[in-house]
Design an enzyme around this catalytic site. Sequence first.
Site, PDB file in Angstrom:
ATOM      1  N   ARG A  46      19.149  14.946   6.285  1.00  0.00           N
ATOM      2  CA  ARG A  46      20.555  14.535   6.481  1.00  0.00           C
ATOM      3  C   ARG A  46      20.667  13.075   6.895  1.00  0.00           C
ATOM      4  NH1 ARG A  46      20.386  19.071   9.579  1.00  0.00           N
ATOM      5  NH2 ARG A  46      20.763  20.955   8.414  1.00  0.00           N
ATOM      6  N   VAL A 130       3.478  25.334  21.863  1.00  0.00           N
ATOM      7  CA  VAL A 130       3.468  26.331  22.935  1.00  0.00           C
ATOM      8  C   VAL A 130       3.878  25.695  24.259  1.00  0.00           C
ATOM      9  CG1 VAL A 130       2.096  28.040  24.174  1.00  0.00           C
ATOM     10  CG2 VAL A 130       1.584  27.550  21.769  1.00  0.00           C
ATOM     11  N   ASP A 199       9.670  34.658  19.322  1.00  0.00           N
ATOM     12  CA  ASP A 199       9.227  33.307  19.669  1.00  0.00           C
ATOM     13  C   ASP A 199       8.030  33.362  20.627  1.00  0.00           C
ATOM     14  OD1 ASP A 199       9.869  30.290  19.849  1.00  0.00           O
ATOM     15  OD2 ASP A 199       9.893  30.909  21.948  1.00  0.00           O
ATOM     16  N   LYS A 203       3.953  32.156  20.126  1.00  0.00           N
ATOM     17  CA  LYS A 203       3.198  31.304  21.052  1.00  0.00           C
ATOM     18  C   LYS A 203       1.964  32.038  21.583  1.00  0.00           C
ATOM     19  CE  LYS A 203       7.454  28.881  22.294  1.00  0.00           C
ATOM     20  NZ  LYS A 203       8.678  28.970  23.101  1.00  0.00           N
ATOM     21  N   GLY A 300      13.233  21.532  25.184  1.00  0.00           N
ATOM     22  CA  GLY A 300      14.022  20.319  25.392  1.00  0.00           C
ATOM     23  C   GLY A 300      13.431  19.138  24.646  1.00  0.00           C
TER      24      GLY A 300
END
Length: 435
Positions: A46, A130, A199, A203, A300
């Site tokens: 994009r 992870v 998820d 991990k 994050g």
Amino acid sequence: MDPVKVGICGFGTVGSGTYAVLTRNAAEIAARVGAEIVVAEIGARRGCEDSDVGATAVNRDVFAVADNPEIDIVVELIGGTTTAKDLVLRAIENGKHVVTANKALIAEHGNEIFAVAAEKGVSVAFEAAVAGGIPIIKALREGLAGNRIQWLAGIINGTGNFILTEMRDKGRDFSDVLAEAQALGYAEADPTFDVEGIDAAHKLVILASLAFGIPLQFDKVYTEGISRIAPEDVTYAEELGYRIKHLGIARDTDNGIELRVHPTLIPVKRLIANVNGVMNAVLVQSDAVGPSLYYGAGAGSEPTASAVVADIIDVARTLGATPDARVPYLAFQQSALSAHPVLPIDEVETAFYLRMSAVDRPGVLSRVAQILSDEGISIEALIQKEPPEEANLVPMIILTNRTIEGKLSSAVAQIEGLESIVGEVTRIRVESLAG
Ligand code: HSE
């Protein structure tokens, strides 16, 4: 050494964070590597109109980045297992090193990707896959390399931990907290991956592969999410001295490897029981060091970028070395598969928290206790409450001693068949996490 040229593919939360960290800390990073790290091109389907990327070239075709002959390291931050997989294989075929934050890709296709990378003599680094910013991959591969790892248990999904923490501390409703986790950008694009444990399972298989030297076996992980945890389970667990955490557990036993993700009661006194909100932690039990705990931001932009940049630095440092000196990231032998089979959940041994609704009349508890005893399961603790006003159902909570899951399942089926037990029995596994 000449500058090391990097191509970043995917410019969302983690891609833009990686660019920011590489730019802001360029001088320190160059000093540590012994060469400048240059972002030669960004691949973003994009474009990057909303971001300040200076004069860096932006290409809407991510495959063009993998084909760019100038680039040494392709950084895959697209996510998912379709375009990302094709891109990574293309980069490897072109003789480029790869850094990725993609847990699903490594967990589900890592065996194939590492085999191709080994043939080509390139590295595939995945620290950011992870536990976000926690350097747990490096801890297992390097810091604990002299140890035999016995087991590890981790809070490795920030969204799930955030939900459980808010439910416990503020009595908030599950769906309400999930909506907030999505708004804060913690959750996966499909939040079922967070709340149903997928998820965390991705991990966990990566951690287990490194810890025990086994191939990645995502299809063998027992996976249970947190969507069925009720607020009263959180309260009763606290009354018993436990806290409910959503854990990924990998354990090497004499019979095989346990690989499981599920809500777990753990003693409140354990440090890991006090890891709250979106934070992650991994507790590793190994023979030389004993228990060691790794804690930090599990998601994050910049925490994850921290791990991506560490991998870029790692790979850049090897560029001056001969191909033979490059450390293979997952050196395992196929024989490890038969020596360490993954155990079916029915053969795993844990203690259990059971909650059931019983009709308020004499003899119910003794019938339940008899069923458990017939299966060889003993009771460690019991809570039986007075029925609420004008109700004739009483909540009954039982903590069992350790037992084989298959026996517990058989007992639960019999208990649910009793006329005096209403509805399903809630079961949550209990782990002491003692060394
Ligand atoms: N959705 C993931 C989590 C993001 O909540 O942990 C980091 O892998």
